[in-house]
Scaffold this motif. Structure first.
Motif, PDB file in Angstrom:
ATOM      1  N   GLU A   1      40.596  37.534  40.969  1.00  0.00           N
ATOM      2  CA  GLU A   1      39.382  36.745  41.012  1.00  0.00           C
ATOM      3  C   GLU A   1      38.967  36.493  42.458  1.00  0.00           C
ATOM      4  OE1 GLU A   1      39.535  33.344  38.438  1.00  0.00           O
ATOM      5  OE2 GLU A   1      37.629  32.604  39.240  1.00  0.00           O
TER       6      GLU A   1
ATOM      7  N   ARG B   1      34.051  38.733  41.130  1.00  0.00           N
ATOM      8  CA  ARG B   1      33.639  37.881  40.015  1.00  0.00           C
ATOM      9  C   ARG B   1      32.276  37.255  40.280  1.00  0.00           C
ATOM     10  NH1 ARG B   1      37.666  35.481  36.573  1.00  0.00           N
ATOM     11  NH2 ARG B   1      39.232  37.099  36.288  1.00  0.00           N
TER      12      ARG B   1
ATOM     13  N   TYR C   1      37.770  27.636  45.015  1.00  0.00           N
ATOM     14  CA  TYR C   1      38.657  28.684  45.544  1.00  0.00           C
ATOM     15  C   TYR C   1      39.925  28.020  46.051  1.00  0.00           C
ATOM     16  CZ  TYR C   1      36.386  26.864  49.709  1.00  0.00           C
ATOM     17  OH  TYR C   1      35.892  26.016  50.659  1.00  0.00           O
TER      18      TYR C   1
ATOM     19  N   GLN D   1      45.024  32.872  44.488  1.00  0.00           N
ATOM     20  CA  GLN D   1      43.792  33.051  43.706  1.00  0.00           C
ATOM     21  C   GLN D   1      43.221  31.711  43.250  1.00  0.00           C
ATOM     22  OE1 GLN D   1      42.836  35.970  40.572  1.00  0.00           O
ATOM     23  NE2 GLN D   1      44.999  36.503  40.733  1.00  0.00           N
ATOM     24  N   PRO D   2      41.921  31.599  43.043  1.00  0.00           N
ATOM     25  CA  PRO D   2      40.885  32.536  43.447  1.00  0.00           C
ATOM     26  C   PRO D   2      40.638  32.510  44.954  1.00  0.00           C
ATOM     27  CG  PRO D   2      39.933  30.630  42.305  1.00  0.00           C
ATOM     28  CD  PRO D   2      41.402  30.449  42.297  1.00  0.00           C
TER      29      PRO D   2
END
Lengths: 234, 234
Positions: free
Chosen positions: B75, B101, B157, B180-181
């Motif tokens: 992602e 994404r 994030y 991630q993300p």
């Protein structure tokens, strides 16, 4: 950056410009006595006084060297399978931008017919234009081979990496570092033949799967070269 | 791959196509009763029977779902400073190809005037065309913010990486792996302002120098996203 020209030949304090550059001089209405800046694609920028402008060539007198730059580091040779011109053009431009030392084009077993011609002059002109636009004043050495085997035989490298969907994940592999010089190989848009893969394997290539998606050849080229460069950067 | 269409709305077993796709149907001379394949940009490919073709929309009946794919891994959200359309077009296409994404466009402090408009519809059309050409059937979410600060506030994030000439070497930093993300940020072609750099620093960004040469924004975009993807790939 002011307009910069490409000087194809230097002999003592005399500079020669080819037909293409002479055309550019005409476009900007340059006349004898004008002082211009030109690079030789070998890390130098000169200040040159134009002396004689003919139809097919121009002669100038070197006034001074105003910049001198070491070759791009690290030393990476990029190999790419001949593909349609629109893709090749992009690859040549990105080679200059990314600063590869050499760009080797080979006719892949699966290369699209018609993209298999040796078009070094076209590549060279594209690289010169890209060089003028970027601030990189080193022109990659460019060569063409009728197949991958010959291309690899003629090159000298310590590490060999290849973009390939069935390969391993790059970061785990590259973090250990590669040994310079590195050869980075991307197949033509149509991919490698089994024979080519075997050949690369026999030469100890590291096959890298750059993405979970299928990347276009020119995207794979940028990513692989960037990985190669960063893996050996000091 | 046969020609694939984009279905913008699904409601039970009814599929709606927008004006743009309806135009494409006209181009290929589709008529009611024809069976076509279409993706919803959310990982599905449907087989659809066309029922009614109007001037501005088309209605169809879903025959079956012939493919269903999980969202692209890992992602990664890509942030990019608004730049001239030619560059943005390329960035949108590569976002689809690389499988991000989300693509977040922000108006950078130094963004070229005129490239600062919210052009989500243009981005969306470009992404749909790129999706049809690649085999990626997930459309990135796309959004536009009037500045970087707002863009970062709205995003979620764990790791934040930024392409920046004065940054650190990427491989050493990324080999440890990101969490991630990941948000990957590339400035507009004109670069970041000092204020933007400060903002990124305060948010714990890792600044990465992707190349010893000056990369164009679209090249930096490809390289940074590829690094981000590979750093969190399982």
């Amino acid at each position: 950056m002011p307009h910069i020209f490409y000087v194809s030949e230097i002999s003592e304090d005399t500079a020669f410009f080819d037909e293409e550059e002479t055309h550019h001089f005409r476009v900007v209405r340059a006349v004898p006595g004008d002082i211009i800046e030109a690079t030789d694609g070998k890390g130098r920028i000169y200040r040159i006084e134009l002396v004689e402008l003919k139809k097919r060539w121009t002669r100038g007198r070197i006034v001074e060297i105003i910049k001198e730059e070491a070759p791009p580091e690290p030393e990476v040779t990029a190999f790419v399978g001949a593909s349609r011109w629109q893709r090749m053009k992009f690859v040549v431009e990105k080679s200059v931008e990314l600063g590869v030392r050499s760009l080797v084009v080979f006719k892949g077993d699966l290369s699209h017919p018609g993209s298999e011609k040796e078009e070094l002059d076209k590549y060279r002109r594209t690289a010169i234009e890209a060089m003028k636009q970027s601030r990189n004043i080193w022109l990659p050495r460019m060569s063409f081979y009728p197949n991958l085997e010959e291309a690899l035989q003629k090159a000298s490298y310590e590490s060999l990496i290849v973009a390939e969907m069935t390969g391993e994940k790059p970061l785990q592999k590259l973090c250990a570092g590669l040994v310079q010089p590195v050869a980075a190989v991307v197949g033509p848009q149509e991919g490698f033949s089994e024979k080519e893969k075997e050949l690369l394997k026999n030469r100890g290539a590291l096959f890298l799967n750059l993405s979970q998606n299928i990347l276009r050849m020119e995207t794979a080229f940028i990513v692989l070269v960037a990985f190669a460069m960063n893996s050996v950067r000091k």
